[in-house]
Design a protein around this motif. Structure first.
Motif, PDB file in Angstrom:
ATOM      1  N   TYR A 290       0.866  -1.185   0.000  1.00  0.00           N
ATOM      2  CA  TYR A 290       0.000   0.000   0.000  1.00  0.00           C
ATOM      3  C   TYR A 290       0.903   1.235   0.000  1.00  0.00           C
ATOM      4  O   TYR A 290       1.218   1.791   1.060  1.00  0.00           O
ATOM      5  N   PRO A 291       1.371   1.660  -1.181  1.00  0.00           N
ATOM      6  CA  PRO A 291       2.367   2.741  -1.250  1.00  0.00           C
ATOM      7  C   PRO A 291       1.868   4.058  -0.670  1.00  0.00           C
ATOM      8  O   PRO A 291       2.675   4.865  -0.190  1.00  0.00           O
ATOM      9  N   GLU A 292       0.563   4.291  -0.696  1.00  0.00           N
ATOM     10  CA  GLU A 292       0.041   5.554  -0.170  1.00  0.00           C
ATOM     11  C   GLU A 292       0.368   5.717   1.309  1.00  0.00           C
ATOM     12  O   GLU A 292       0.636   6.825   1.781  1.00  0.00           O
ATOM     13  N   HIS A 293       0.369   4.609   2.044  1.00  0.00           N
ATOM     14  CA  HIS A 293       0.612   4.674   3.494  1.00  0.00           C
ATOM     15  C   HIS A 293       1.903   3.981   3.902  1.00  0.00           C
ATOM     16  O   HIS A 293       2.184   3.849   5.095  1.00  0.00           O
ATOM     17  N   GLN A 294       2.678   3.532   2.899  1.00  0.00           N
ATOM     18  CA  GLN A 294       3.930   2.820   3.155  1.00  0.00           C
ATOM     19  C   GLN A 294       3.690   1.648   4.111  1.00  0.00           C
ATOM     20  O   GLN A 294       4.453   1.422   5.060  1.00  0.00           O
ATOM     21  N   PHE A 373       1.873  -7.567  -5.014  1.00  0.00           N
ATOM     22  CA  PHE A 373       0.863  -6.777  -5.715  1.00  0.00           C
ATOM     23  C   PHE A 373       0.720  -5.413  -5.042  1.00  0.00           C
ATOM     24  O   PHE A 373       0.950  -5.262  -3.834  1.00  0.00           O
ATOM     25  N   ILE A 374       0.320  -4.432  -5.837  1.00  0.00           N
ATOM     26  CA  ILE A 374       0.115  -3.063  -5.358  1.00  0.00           C
ATOM     27  C   ILE A 374      -1.382  -2.804  -5.266  1.00  0.00           C
ATOM     28  O   ILE A 374      -2.134  -3.121  -6.190  1.00  0.00           O
ATOM     29  N   LEU A 375      -1.806  -2.226  -4.158  1.00  0.00           N
ATOM     30  CA  LEU A 375      -3.215  -1.892  -3.966  1.00  0.00           C
ATOM     31  C   LEU A 375      -3.374  -0.384  -3.857  1.00  0.00           C
ATOM     32  O   LEU A 375      -2.687   0.268  -3.061  1.00  0.00           O
ATOM     33  N   LEU A 376      -4.287   0.173  -4.664  1.00  0.00           N
ATOM     34  CA  LEU A 376      -4.564   1.608  -4.656  1.00  0.00           C
ATOM     35  C   LEU A 376      -6.067   1.836  -4.561  1.00  0.00           C
ATOM     36  O   LEU A 376      -6.861   0.983  -4.973  1.00  0.00           O
ATOM     37  N   VAL A 377      -6.444   2.987  -4.035  1.00  0.00           N
ATOM     38  CA  VAL A 377      -7.857   3.363  -3.968  1.00  0.00           C
ATOM     39  C   VAL A 377      -8.232   4.081  -5.256  1.00  0.00           C
ATOM     40  O   VAL A 377      -7.634   5.104  -5.605  1.00  0.00           O
ATOM     41  N   ASN A 378      -9.202   3.542  -5.960  1.00  0.00           N
ATOM     42  CA  ASN A 378      -9.614   4.088  -7.254  1.00  0.00           C
ATOM     43  C   ASN A 378     -10.066   5.546  -7.139  1.00  0.00           C
ATOM     44  O   ASN A 378     -10.808   5.917  -6.231  1.00  0.00           O
ATOM     45  N   ASP A 379      -9.571   6.371  -8.075  1.00  0.00           N
ATOM     46  CA  ASP A 379      -9.955   7.787  -8.183  1.00  0.00           C
ATOM     47  C   ASP A 379      -9.508   8.647  -7.006  1.00  0.00           C
ATOM     48  O   ASP A 379      -9.954   9.788  -6.866  1.00  0.00           O
ATOM     49  N   SER A 380      -8.641   8.137  -6.146  1.00  0.00           N
ATOM     50  CA  SER A 380      -8.123   8.969  -5.061  1.00  0.00           C
ATOM     51  C   SER A 380      -7.020   9.871  -5.606  1.00  0.00           C
ATOM     52  O   SER A 380      -6.482   9.650  -6.695  1.00  0.00           O
ATOM     53  N   LEU A 381      -6.668  10.897  -4.848  1.00  0.00           N
ATOM     54  CA  LEU A 381      -5.621  11.822  -5.265  1.00  0.00           C
ATOM     55  C   LEU A 381      -4.300  11.086  -5.418  1.00  0.00           C
ATOM     56  O   LEU A 381      -3.570  11.294  -6.395  1.00  0.00           O
ATOM     57  N   PHE A 382      -3.975  10.199  -4.478  1.00  0.00           N
ATOM     58  CA  PHE A 382      -2.718   9.455  -4.569  1.00  0.00           C
ATOM     59  C   PHE A 382      -2.725   8.522  -5.774  1.00  0.00           C
ATOM     60  O   PHE A 382      -1.710   8.364  -6.452  1.00  0.00           O
ATOM     61  N   TRP A 383      -3.867   7.909  -6.060  1.00  0.00           N
ATOM     62  CA  TRP A 383      -4.006   7.024  -7.222  1.00  0.00           C
ATOM     63  C   TRP A 383      -3.632   7.769  -8.508  1.00  0.00           C
ATOM     64  O   TRP A 383      -2.891   7.253  -9.347  1.00  0.00           O
ATOM     65  N   GLN A 385      -1.787  10.544  -8.752  1.00  0.00           N
ATOM     66  CA  GLN A 385      -0.374  10.918  -8.729  1.00  0.00           C
ATOM     67  C   GLN A 385       0.524   9.714  -8.997  1.00  0.00           C
ATOM     68  O   GLN A 385       1.514   9.801  -9.734  1.00  0.00           O
ATOM     69  N   PHE A 386       0.180   8.577  -8.407  1.00  0.00           N
ATOM     70  CA  PHE A 386       1.011   7.379  -8.522  1.00  0.00           C
ATOM     71  C   PHE A 386       1.045   6.858  -9.955  1.00  0.00           C
ATOM     72  O   PHE A 386       2.088   6.391 -10.438  1.00  0.00           O
ATOM     73  N   LEU A 387      -0.073   6.930 -10.647  1.00  0.00           N
ATOM     74  CA  LEU A 387      -0.157   6.375 -11.997  1.00  0.00           C
ATOM     75  C   LEU A 387       0.284   7.353 -13.081  1.00  0.00           C
ATOM     76  O   LEU A 387       0.449   6.957 -14.240  1.00  0.00           O
ATOM     77  N   THR A 388       0.486   8.617 -12.711  1.00  0.00           N
ATOM     78  CA  THR A 388       0.906   9.626 -13.700  1.00  0.00           C
ATOM     79  C   THR A 388       2.238   9.234 -14.325  1.00  0.00           C
ATOM     80  O   THR A 388       3.215   8.970 -13.634  1.00  0.00           O
ATOM     81  N   GLY A 389       2.268   9.174 -15.648  1.00  0.00           N
ATOM     82  CA  GLY A 389       3.499   8.872 -16.365  1.00  0.00           C
ATOM     83  C   GLY A 389       3.817   7.401 -16.483  1.00  0.00           C
ATOM     84  O   GLY A 389       4.818   7.025 -17.106  1.00  0.00           O
ATOM     85  N   LYS A 390       2.973   6.535 -15.913  1.00  0.00           N
ATOM     86  CA  LYS A 390       3.236   5.091 -15.985  1.00  0.00           C
ATOM     87  C   LYS A 390       2.370   4.463 -17.068  1.00  0.00           C
ATOM     88  O   LYS A 390       1.245   4.882 -17.336  1.00  0.00           O
ATOM     89  N   LYS A 391       2.917   3.407 -17.676  1.00  0.00           N
ATOM     90  CA  LYS A 391       2.151   2.654 -18.672  1.00  0.00           C
ATOM     91  C   LYS A 391       1.264   1.644 -17.949  1.00  0.00           C
ATOM     92  O   LYS A 391       1.740   0.884 -17.111  1.00  0.00           O
ATOM     93  N   ILE A 392      -0.020   1.639 -18.287  1.00  0.00           N
ATOM     94  CA  ILE A 392      -0.990   0.754 -17.631  1.00  0.00           C
ATOM     95  C   ILE A 392      -1.585  -0.167 -18.688  1.00  0.00           C
ATOM     96  O   ILE A 392      -1.982   0.274 -19.764  1.00  0.00           O
ATOM     97  N   GLN A 393      -1.633  -1.446 -18.350  1.00  0.00           N
ATOM     98  CA  GLN A 393      -2.298  -2.411 -19.228  1.00  0.00           C
ATOM     99  C   GLN A 393      -3.196  -3.317 -18.400  1.00  0.00           C
ATOM    100  O   GLN A 393      -2.929  -3.581 -17.234  1.00  0.00           O
ATOM    101  N   GLY A 394      -4.282  -3.778 -19.014  1.00  0.00           N
ATOM    102  CA  GLY A 394      -5.153  -4.738 -18.364  1.00  0.00           C
ATOM    103  C   GLY A 394      -4.765  -6.156 -18.742  1.00  0.00           C
ATOM    104  O   GLY A 394      -4.069  -6.383 -19.720  1.00  0.00           O
TER     105      GLY A 394
END
Length: 395
Positions: A290-294, A373-383, A385-394
């Motif tokens: 949980y990178p938002e809270h380390q 695995f990484i867990l993030l809260v959907n549509d949160s501010l940290f989500w 920021q964390f995904l900015t600039g990263k390539k995402i694939q399903g």
């Protein structure tokens, strides 16, 4: 006289009613073909509780459930009933439902400290048997906070730390327990085990893994490869070989040789290892980040056939972790990813997928024996920021 007449009428009526059974068969009686099915509808004789409670089909059980969850009763009574319900599920080894019952009991917030401590230690036991070591440890610590000398809380906490391979903390919990319970054999055994594991851990070397690959480890590796799961371990540089084909063959052999027990044993603080259970399924140590809270969470024995939702509902179900101060880590809000470092890509995982399905993905590599695995809260501010600039694939 009138009273006597009424009594006689009553007696005569009952006699007449009972006389019917001498000539008429009782319409609702059990038969030789259905008596086991009918007995299983009676709560006292049930072999296991039904998954979905239909009041029409199980009226007696529905009545008992209504009594257990009667909101008009004092909180202490409700909590005790839910504790008993959880214990019944626990005895059936239905640990997930046991966790839900104990959690419901704790939510009653009764003022009985002894009862709350039991609910916490029982829930810790259920989590422990599900392999949710971190959740079990949190409950043991909460029980210890209420009752610092509580024996079961101290034992469970020590067991969790051993399961998490944190032997120093396990020893500390054992020592705390032994000061209050100096003759308890279970604490003495755990103390000795933790001390032995700590010494072995300090003395371990790379050679121990290469020797352990023989026998059982070879079979375990075979099971992993048969499923198409890829283990990531670096191979030492090799000398230049005669031809490209020889180089390729030698590289393949060298890579296989390197995938010994070291490739299966976690090199993180957990140290747990994948194993084959009695049903022939692989159970992996799995790390959630949980990178938002380390923060992180660890499941020591995640069955390859289980989906992520099964564990997320327990970890973030009725009670959220203490570090989630904004109360937003609900299962339906969470997004799950794994990272492909080589391609600098995050792959989003559907929580309804099984662990095995994800491990078989062409870009998933098990690192240091522990899928993470990484867990993030959907549509949160940290989500965002964390995904900015990263390539995402399903997947």
């Amino acid at each position: 006289m009138a009273s006597s007449a009424v009594q006689n009428d009553s007696d005569d009526g009952m006699d007449e009613f009972m006389d019917k059974f001498k000539t008429q068969r009782y319409k609702n009686a059990f038969t030789e073909n259905n008596w086991e099915e009918e007995f299983n509808k009676v709560p006292m004789f049930m072999k296991s509780a039904p998954e979905n409670l239909d009041p029409q089909k199980y009226p007696e059980l529905a009545c008992l459930q209504a009594m257990i969850h009667d909101e008009d009763r004092p909180p202490e009574e409700q909590a005790k009933s839910l504790k008993d319900e959880g214990n019944a599920f626990f005895k059936e080894k239905n640990y997930q439902k046991a966790v839900l019952s104990y959690t419901a009991g704790l939510k009653k917030k009764c003022g009985d400290e002894d009862l709350n401590t039991v609910l916490l230690t029982n829930r810790a036991a259920a989590h422990f048997h599900m392999g949710n070591m971190r959740s079990a440890l949190n409950d043991a610590a909460a029980a210890k906070k209420i009752k610092p000398d509580h024996l079961k809380a101290l034992i469970r906490g020590a067991q969790c730390y051993i399961g998490l391979r944190n032997f120093a903390e396990a020893i500390q919990w054992c020592d705390t327990g032994l000061r209050a319970h100096p003759t308890d054999k279970k604490l003495q055994e755990l103390r000795a085990a933790a001390d032995t594991h700590k010494v072995q851990s300090l003395k371990s070397s790379a050679d121990s893994g290469l020797q352990a690959v023989k026998g059982g480890c070879t079979a375990l590796l075979s099971c992993v490869y048969d499923r198409g799961v890829k283990l990531l371990q670096s191979v030492k540089p090799r000398q230049q070989l005669g031809s490209d084909s020889e180089d390729e063959d030698e590289g393949s052999s060298a890579a296989m040789a390197q995938l010994s027990l070291d490739g299966l044993s976690s090199q993180e603080a957990t140290g747990a290892q994948v194993f084959l259970d009695e049903q022939g399924s692989l159970r992996w140590p799995v790390l959630f980040l949980y990178p938002e809270h380390q923060q992180s969470d660890f499941i020591s024995a995640f069955c390859e056939n289980s989906c992520f939702t099964d564990h997320l509902l327990v970890m973030f179900g009725e009670e959220l972790p203490p570090w989630d101060t904004d109360r937003k880590y609900h299962p339906q809000n969470l997004q799950l990813y794994f990272e492909d470092e080589e391609k600098e890509t995050l792959y989003q995982v559907n929580p309804e997928m099984s662990l095995l399905k994800v491990l078989q993905h062409k870009r998933f590599f098990v690192k240091a024996g522990t899928p993470s695995f990484i867990l993030l809260v959907n549509d949160s501010l940290f989500w965002k920021q964390f995904l900015t600039g990263k390539k995402i694939q399903g997947l």
